[in-house]
Design a protein around this motif. Structure first.
Motif, PDB file in Angstrom:
ATOM      1  N   TRP A  72       0.749  -1.096  -0.039  1.00  0.00           N
ATOM      2  CA  TRP A  72       0.048  -0.126  -0.141  1.00  0.00           C
ATOM      3  C   TRP A  72       1.079   1.345   0.077  1.00  0.00           C
ATOM      4  CZ3 TRP A  72       0.095  -3.136   4.416  1.00  0.00           C
ATOM      5  CH2 TRP A  72       0.494  -2.480   5.445  1.00  0.00           C
ATOM      6  N   ALA A  73       0.382   2.348  -0.319  1.00  0.00           N
ATOM      7  CA  ALA A  73       0.928   3.805  -0.251  1.00  0.00           C
ATOM      8  C   ALA A  73       1.143   4.268   1.050  1.00  0.00           C
ATOM      9  CB  ALA A  73       0.542   4.475  -1.452  1.00  0.00           C
ATOM     10  N   PRO A  74       2.111   5.003   1.373  1.00  0.00           N
ATOM     11  CA  PRO A  74       2.064   5.744   2.459  1.00  0.00           C
ATOM     12  C   PRO A  74       0.975   6.664   2.802  1.00  0.00           C
ATOM     13  CG  PRO A  74       4.258   5.811   1.661  1.00  0.00           C
ATOM     14  CD  PRO A  74       3.415   5.114   0.598  1.00  0.00           C
ATOM     15  N   PHE A  75       0.314   6.793   3.811  1.00  0.00           N
ATOM     16  CA  PHE A  75      -0.869   7.633   3.995  1.00  0.00           C
ATOM     17  C   PHE A  75      -0.421   9.290   3.712  1.00  0.00           C
ATOM     18  CE2 PHE A  75      -2.926  10.585   7.576  1.00  0.00           C
ATOM     19  CZ  PHE A  75      -4.195  10.784   6.553  1.00  0.00           C
ATOM     20  N   LYS A  76       0.664   9.568   4.141  1.00  0.00           N
ATOM     21  CA  LYS A  76       0.876  10.945   3.939  1.00  0.00           C
ATOM     22  C   LYS A  76       1.332  11.039   2.245  1.00  0.00           C
ATOM     23  CE  LYS A  76       2.973  12.072   8.248  1.00  0.00           C
ATOM     24  NZ  LYS A  76       4.470  12.536   9.140  1.00  0.00           N
ATOM     25  N   ALA A  77       1.773  10.112   1.754  1.00  0.00           N
ATOM     26  CA  ALA A  77       2.123  10.189   0.274  1.00  0.00           C
ATOM     27  C   ALA A  77       0.815  10.355  -0.577  1.00  0.00           C
ATOM     28  CB  ALA A  77       2.856   9.183  -0.284  1.00  0.00           C
ATOM     29  N   MET A  78      -0.185   9.596  -0.128  1.00  0.00           N
ATOM     30  CA  MET A  78      -1.625   9.710  -0.694  1.00  0.00           C
ATOM     31  C   MET A  78      -2.475  10.976  -0.486  1.00  0.00           C
ATOM     32  SD  MET A  78      -2.081   6.816  -2.273  1.00  0.00           S
ATOM     33  CE  MET A  78      -3.904   6.233  -2.447  1.00  0.00           C
ATOM     34  N   GLU A  79      -2.020  11.524   0.679  1.00  0.00           N
ATOM     35  CA  GLU A  79      -2.661  12.765   1.097  1.00  0.00           C
ATOM     36  C   GLU A  79      -1.925  13.786   0.155  1.00  0.00           C
ATOM     37  OE1 GLU A  79      -4.148  13.963   5.430  1.00  0.00           O
ATOM     38  OE2 GLU A  79      -1.817  13.611   5.465  1.00  0.00           O
ATOM     39  N   GLU A  80      -0.525  13.857  -0.029  1.00  0.00           N
ATOM     40  CA  GLU A  80      -0.136  14.975  -0.886  1.00  0.00           C
ATOM     41  C   GLU A  80      -0.500  14.491  -2.459  1.00  0.00           C
ATOM     42  OE1 GLU A  80       4.478  15.897  -2.611  1.00  0.00           O
ATOM     43  OE2 GLU A  80       4.477  14.452  -0.734  1.00  0.00           O
ATOM     44  N   ARG A  81      -0.718  13.191  -2.802  1.00  0.00           N
ATOM     45  CA  ARG A  81      -1.365  12.892  -4.187  1.00  0.00           C
ATOM     46  C   ARG A  81      -2.748  13.508  -4.317  1.00  0.00           C
ATOM     47  NH1 ARG A  81      -3.728   8.150  -6.208  1.00  0.00           N
ATOM     48  NH2 ARG A  81      -3.235   7.592  -8.380  1.00  0.00           N
ATOM     49  N   THR A  82      -3.512  13.538  -3.293  1.00  0.00           N
ATOM     50  CA  THR A  82      -4.598  13.957  -3.510  1.00  0.00           C
ATOM     51  C   THR A  82      -4.863  15.715  -3.645  1.00  0.00           C
ATOM     52  OG1 THR A  82      -5.786  12.186  -2.023  1.00  0.00           O
ATOM     53  CG2 THR A  82      -6.920  14.196  -2.210  1.00  0.00           C
ATOM     54  N   GLU A  83      -3.776  16.121  -2.841  1.00  0.00           N
ATOM     55  CA  GLU A  83      -3.532  17.655  -2.914  1.00  0.00           C
ATOM     56  C   GLU A  83      -3.138  18.183  -4.252  1.00  0.00           C
ATOM     57  OE1 GLU A  83      -1.015  21.200  -1.028  1.00  0.00           O
ATOM     58  OE2 GLU A  83      -1.461  19.185   0.220  1.00  0.00           O
ATOM     59  N   LEU A  84      -2.207  17.026  -4.926  1.00  0.00           N
ATOM     60  CA  LEU A  84      -1.594  17.724  -6.265  1.00  0.00           C
ATOM     61  C   LEU A  84      -2.687  17.287  -7.268  1.00  0.00           C
ATOM     62  CD1 LEU A  84       1.811  15.810  -5.739  1.00  0.00           C
ATOM     63  CD2 LEU A  84       1.465  18.261  -6.158  1.00  0.00           C
ATOM     64  N   TYR A  85      -3.373  16.337  -6.984  1.00  0.00           N
ATOM     65  CA  TYR A  85      -4.641  16.058  -8.115  1.00  0.00           C
ATOM     66  C   TYR A  85      -5.657  17.011  -8.085  1.00  0.00           C
ATOM     67  CZ  TYR A  85      -8.666  13.600 -10.040  1.00  0.00           C
ATOM     68  OH  TYR A  85      -9.643  13.510 -10.832  1.00  0.00           O
ATOM     69  N   GLY A  86      -5.888  17.777  -6.881  1.00  0.00           N
ATOM     70  CA  GLY A  86      -6.695  18.837  -6.776  1.00  0.00           C
ATOM     71  C   GLY A  86      -6.385  20.139  -7.324  1.00  0.00           C
ATOM     72  N   LYS A  87      -5.014  20.229  -7.545  1.00  0.00           N
ATOM     73  CA  LYS A  87      -4.313  21.409  -7.952  1.00  0.00           C
ATOM     74  C   LYS A  87      -4.192  21.287  -9.642  1.00  0.00           C
ATOM     75  CE  LYS A  87      -1.660  23.095  -3.865  1.00  0.00           C
ATOM     76  NZ  LYS A  87      -0.513  22.948  -3.379  1.00  0.00           N
ATOM     77  N   GLY A  88      -4.418  20.059  -9.984  1.00  0.00           N
ATOM     78  CA  GLY A  88      -4.176  19.764 -11.415  1.00  0.00           C
ATOM     79  C   GLY A  88      -2.542  19.805 -11.676  1.00  0.00           C
ATOM     80  N   ASP A  89      -1.943  19.513 -10.549  1.00  0.00           N
ATOM     81  CA  ASP A  89      -0.602  19.271 -10.717  1.00  0.00           C
ATOM     82  C   ASP A  89       0.179  17.938 -11.491  1.00  0.00           C
ATOM     83  OD1 ASP A  89       2.340  19.569 -10.618  1.00  0.00           O
ATOM     84  OD2 ASP A  89       2.359  20.451  -8.620  1.00  0.00           O
ATOM     85  N   PHE A  90      -0.121  17.651 -12.491  1.00  0.00           N
ATOM     86  CA  PHE A  90       0.075  16.313 -12.891  1.00  0.00           C
ATOM     87  C   PHE A  90       1.732  16.047 -13.074  1.00  0.00           C
ATOM     88  CE2 PHE A  90      -4.162  17.120 -14.535  1.00  0.00           C
ATOM     89  CZ  PHE A  90      -4.724  16.088 -13.737  1.00  0.00           C
ATOM     90  N   ASP A  91       2.672  17.234 -13.193  1.00  0.00           N
ATOM     91  CA  ASP A  91       3.852  16.878 -13.100  1.00  0.00           C
ATOM     92  C   ASP A  91       4.414  16.566 -11.715  1.00  0.00           C
ATOM     93  OD1 ASP A  91       4.441  17.498 -15.781  1.00  0.00           O
ATOM     94  OD2 ASP A  91       4.651  19.751 -15.551  1.00  0.00           O
ATOM     95  N   GLY A  92       3.736  17.138 -10.737  1.00  0.00           N
ATOM     96  CA  GLY A  92       4.106  16.974  -9.285  1.00  0.00           C
ATOM     97  C   GLY A  92       3.621  15.492  -9.005  1.00  0.00           C
ATOM     98  N   ILE A  93       2.627  15.073  -9.697  1.00  0.00           N
ATOM     99  CA  ILE A  93       2.015  13.571  -9.249  1.00  0.00           C
ATOM    100  C   ILE A  93       3.132  12.825  -9.737  1.00  0.00           C
ATOM    101  CG2 ILE A  93       0.411  11.859  -9.944  1.00  0.00           C
ATOM    102  CD1 ILE A  93      -1.981  13.882  -9.661  1.00  0.00           C
ATOM    103  N   ASP A  94       3.658  12.865 -11.079  1.00  0.00           N
ATOM    104  CA  ASP A  94       4.605  12.085 -11.572  1.00  0.00           C
ATOM    105  C   ASP A  94       5.966  12.123 -10.986  1.00  0.00           C
ATOM    106  OD1 ASP A  94       3.003  11.616 -13.870  1.00  0.00           O
ATOM    107  OD2 ASP A  94       3.990  12.980 -15.269  1.00  0.00           O
ATOM    108  N   LYS A  95       6.344  13.342 -10.347  1.00  0.00           N
ATOM    109  CA  LYS A  95       7.440  13.398  -9.570  1.00  0.00           C
ATOM    110  C   LYS A  95       7.265  12.463  -8.149  1.00  0.00           C
ATOM    111  CE  LYS A  95      10.516  16.546  -7.094  1.00  0.00           C
ATOM    112  NZ  LYS A  95      10.731  17.942  -6.678  1.00  0.00           N
ATOM    113  N   LEU A  96       6.203  12.785  -7.662  1.00  0.00           N
ATOM    114  CA  LEU A  96       5.717  11.850  -6.395  1.00  0.00           C
ATOM    115  C   LEU A  96       5.944  10.319  -6.678  1.00  0.00           C
ATOM    116  CD1 LEU A  96       4.753  11.692  -3.617  1.00  0.00           C
ATOM    117  CD2 LEU A  96       2.693  11.930  -4.283  1.00  0.00           C
ATOM    118  N   GLU A  97       5.451   9.994  -7.710  1.00  0.00           N
ATOM    119  CA  GLU A  97       5.530   8.535  -8.068  1.00  0.00           C
ATOM    120  C   GLU A  97       6.882   8.131  -8.319  1.00  0.00           C
ATOM    121  OE1 GLU A  97       4.130   5.509 -11.863  1.00  0.00           O
ATOM    122  OE2 GLU A  97       3.296   7.575 -11.621  1.00  0.00           O
TER     123      GLU A  97
END
Length: 399
Positions: free
Chosen positions: A272-297
């Motif tokens: 499973w993915a870390p809770f804090k990382a999933m929170e960050e992913r949700t925040e990036l998704y809400g901003k439409g920051d797909f470059d940020g999502i790719d970097k997080l991945e």
């Protein structure tokens, strides 16, 4: 499996009024009677089907499914459950709907609910979103029903959200009960919910959280094991702790996989993915920051690779009670040398438990059918007895 008459008697002894006309979301929102009723109803429906007695309670109607994440087992389990009860199934493909044109949740919920008896939703990808979406659907169809737009309100079944996977957890519990010879044998048994290495990113927290949130209700010694940095939601851990205190069981966590596996009766091992990382992913998704999502991945894949030794290997399984703990996984597993170069489980371990894993999955259609069944009958025990009587008469007439 218990005799049909005993299963029905168990259901008669439970207060199921909270399930009638309602929805099934997280297991921790349901009381002990309601959880027991789902398990007994699932087994009763399975018993009827195995005796070739029809379980169709609907002459017509629709089960609508919405999968906002990919699915095989849960998708087909929902379709099987609906078919078992006599409902046709329609899957809403959001890419082919008007949602992309701005259709609101309220409008979508009402438009798909004409002639619908149940809606099944899987929405597990973003923290704080899946459960909220389901509750908005529930409120929307309630309002449309009260306004007279819908002649009936479809009940909602949570097929996995961002917090819990209730159909999976209850199917897993039913599997453990049967493997250990009865619910009374769960008390004191050690079950390990362990993180495992995967070469993929972003797997939901909800299976792990569902297991610790449910198994602690049955007096089990529940151990959550993961490397540092792979924590789950703290509020779900609090639920697990309270459940353990109430049931006389135990809840603990460790960053030592070997310590966790030692003398375990049941091993549940998945990524499973870390809770804090999933929170960050949700925040990036809400901003439409797909470059940020790719970097997080990329960052998380590197982090995962530091823990390739976290896997259900032959060596790890040998540490369990007599080296014969029940191995569990919701599937599909990342199998080392088969579906992944390195993964969650050794191929030899997976192959040895293949039949048990398939049996584990087989409980899910019946659990979902039970959730639907209990939402439709004020007296589910009588409804089950009526099904058996009708089926027995039909079988006699064929002879």
């Amino acid at each position: 499996m218990a005799e049909f008459k005993d299963l029905v008697k168990n259901i008669e002894d439970k207060n199921t009024s909270g399930l009638y006309g309602g929805d099934f979301l997280q297991t921790w929102e349901k009381n002990d009677d309601e959880i027991d009723a789902v398990l007994n109803t699932a087994d009763a429906l399975r018993d009827l089907r195995e005796r070739n007695i029809s379980t169709k309670i609907f002459d017509s109607g629709l089960g609508v499914s919405i999968f906002r994440d990919n699915s095989t087992r849960t998708r087909f389990s929902f379709a099987s459950a609906c078919n078992m009860l006599g409902l046709a199934v329609q899957d809403l493909d959001e890419k082919k709907s008007q949602i992309s044109h701005g259709e609101t949740v309220r409008e979508t919920a009402t438009m798909i609910s004409f002639m619908a008896d149940v809606i099944g939703i899987r929405d597990d990808m973003y923290i704080g979103k899946g459960d909220a979406y389901m509750r908005e659907v529930i409120e929307s169809v309630k309002e449309s029903h009260e306004a007279g737009i819908l002649e009936q309100r479809p009940n909602l079944v949570d097929l996995q959200d961002d917090q819990d996977h209730p159909t999976q957890a209850l199917a897993d519990l039913d599997h453990i009960i049967h493997e250990l010879g009865g619910v009374e044998n769960l008390k004191g048994k050690k079950i390990v919910m362990s993180w495992a290495y995967s070469p993929s990113y972003g797997k939901p927290l909800s299976v792990a959280q569902g297991i610790i949130g449910l198994m602690t209700r049955f007096g089990m010694d529940v151990v959550l094991a993961h490397p540092e940095g792979y924590e789950v939601m703290p509020e779900v851990e609090e639920i697990a702790k309270k459940n353990a205190e109430k049931s006389g069981g135990k809840y603990s966590k460790t960053n030592d996989m070997k310590e966790a596996f030692k003398d375990a009766d049941v091993i549940y091992c998945k990524s499973w993915a870390p809770f804090k990382a999933m929170e960050e992913r949700t925040e990036l998704y809400g901003k439409g920051d797909f470059d940020g999502i790719d970097k997080l991945e990329e960052e998380l894949l590197v982090q995962n690779a530091n823990h390739k030794d976290w896997a259900a290997t032959e060596e790890m399984m040998s540490l369990t009670k007599a080296g014969k703990a029940l191995y569990m996984h919701p599937l599909p597993a990342d199998i080392t040398g088969v579906s992944a170069e390195e993964g969650e489980v050794d191929a030899s371990v997976f192959d040895r438990y293949r039949d048990e894993l398939y049996r584990e999955a087989s409980y899910k259609p019946y659990v979902i059918a039970a959730m639907i069944f209990l939402s439709k009958f004020q007296d589910p025990a009588k409804a089950l007895k009526d099904l058996e009587a009708r089926g027995t008469e039909r079988n006699i007439s064929k002879k």
